[in-house]
Design an enzyme around this catalytic site. Structure first.
Site, short mmCIF file in Angstrom:
data_model
loop_
_atom_site.label_atom_id
_atom_site.label_comp_id
_atom_site.label_asym_id
_atom_site.label_seq_id
_atom_site.Cartn_x
_atom_site.Cartn_y
_atom_site.Cartn_z
CG HIS A 5 -65.54 51.19 4.87
ND1 HIS A 5 -66.30 51.67 3.83
CD2 HIS A 5 -64.50 50.51 4.29
CE1 HIS A 5 -65.76 51.29 2.68
NE2 HIS A 5 -64.68 50.60 2.93
O1 RIB Z 1 -67.72 47.19 3.74
C1 RIB Z 1 -66.90 47.71 4.73
C2 RIB Z 1 -67.01 46.91 6.00
O2 RIB Z 1 -66.59 45.58 5.74
C3 RIB Z 1 -66.16 47.41 7.13
O3 RIB Z 1 -66.82 47.16 8.34
C4 RIB Z 1 -64.92 46.55 7.02
O4 RIB Z 1 -64.24 46.44 8.25
C5 RIB Z 1 -65.49 45.25 6.56
O5 RIB Z 1 -65.95 44.53 7.64
#
Ligand code: RIB
Ligand code: CA
Length: 305
Positions: A238
């Site tokens: 992510h």
């Molecule tokens: O959905 C993924 C996100 O949510 C990323 O930024 C992870 O670190 C959480 O914050």
């Protein structure tokens, strides 16, 4: 590229920050912290630890402890561990956060580096929305706002329709979208298509014993969540994907859509594509060269100590 990362570290936040610290094309000016994966106090401590691990001399500014309008939510301890780095015990940093609040720091840096500063938000986007409210010129002073958030054409990860960062502060993302800034959403549409496996973390440890070793230990708990709850071997890339999108947008397929975030009810946090004059235009990453994005993450991260 002059970059500020707004973060809630978090295992994948640590991956993103250590990547940014090693990427030669990134001039990392500072970090701002926000609630989300952990409380803002823990996020700030973790951000300071990461900066020190990376040997960077950059400021960390503490930000929002909760979202703009939604009552306080419990941090995602079941995903990132109680202290944010899986089951790696908390370590105290030597330094402290600066006195300036995150939103004030963002406003000042955007003025100082007018049309040059890119803000990469990898947690709930509350601090950036506050900066927009603080300074009407913020949205035009920044070059670009790239955020990890949204699930535009795919299911959510915190609810069936919402991605975690947008779910935690939907009002803030609507403020950012409405600001007129150049906004790019790097959401689950791409980040769940790039997985980092236990073998990848072992590879990082082999090439970069200190940082890679830390990430391998921190990822153990995180990978367990993906295995037992999501049912896949590997975690979504992510937050690192959002940082890579700042400097290498050509690796992503980006479509412009009018986007609005659902602010309450059963679909809270959903990033909706609107027709007509509803919503606001934003770049939405819908795909890209997943192999090259991951290869870039691995290649640069391996150069860490
Ligand atoms: O959905 C993924 C996100 O949510 C990323 O930024 C992870 O670190 C959480 O914050
Ligand atoms: Ca994050």
């Amino acid at each position: 590229m002059k970059l500020i990362i707004d973060t809630d570290p978090g295992v994948d936040d640590a991956m993103a920050i250590l990547y940014a610290a090693a990427a030669p094309e990134i001039d990392l000016l500072g970090l701002t912290t926000v609630f989300g994966n952990v409380t803002v106090e823990t996020a700030t401590r973790n951000a300071l630890r990461l900066v020190e691990m990376a040997g960077l001399k950059i400021p960390v500014a503490r930000g929002a402890k909760g979202s703009m309008q939604i009552p306080m939510m419990t941090p995602s301890a079941h995903v990132h561990g109680a202290e944010g780095f899986g089951d790696v015990p908390a370590a105290e940093p030597e330094g402290n956060a600066i006195d300036e609040q995150a939103a004030e720091y963002l406003v000042r840096m955007a003025r100082q580096h007018r049309n040059e500063l890119v803000v990469c938000a990898i947690g709930p986007i509350t601090n950036v929305a506050q900066a927009i409210q603080l300074d009407p010129d913020f949205a035009t002073n920044v070059k670009k706002i790239v955020l990890m958030g949204g699930a535009v054409f795919v299911p959510g990860n915190i609810t069936p329709v919402a991605e975690a960062n947008t779910y935690h502060d939907p009002h803030a993302l609507n403020i950012v979208l409405a600001s007129g800034a150049d906004v790019i959403l790097v959401g689950l549409d791409v980040t769940m298509k790039i997985l980092c496996t236990a073998d990848d973390f072992r590879d990082l440890e082999h090439h970069a014993p200190e940082f890679g070793g830390f990430l391998r230990r921190a990822s153990h708990f995180y990978l367990d969540f993906y295995r037992t709850v999501v049912g896949i071997e590997g975690c979504g890339l992510h937050d690192p994907a959002a940082v890579i999108a700042c400097t290498h947008p050509e690796l992503f397929a980006i479509e412009t859509h009018r986007i609005e975030v659902v602010e309450d009810g059963a679909e809270k946090g959903r990033t909706l594509v609107c027709q007509g004059q509803q919503g606001f235009p934003a770049g939405v990453c819908v795909g890209g060269n997943m192999d090259q994005i991951k290869a870039r993450f691995m290649e640069i991260s391996r150069t860490n100590p």
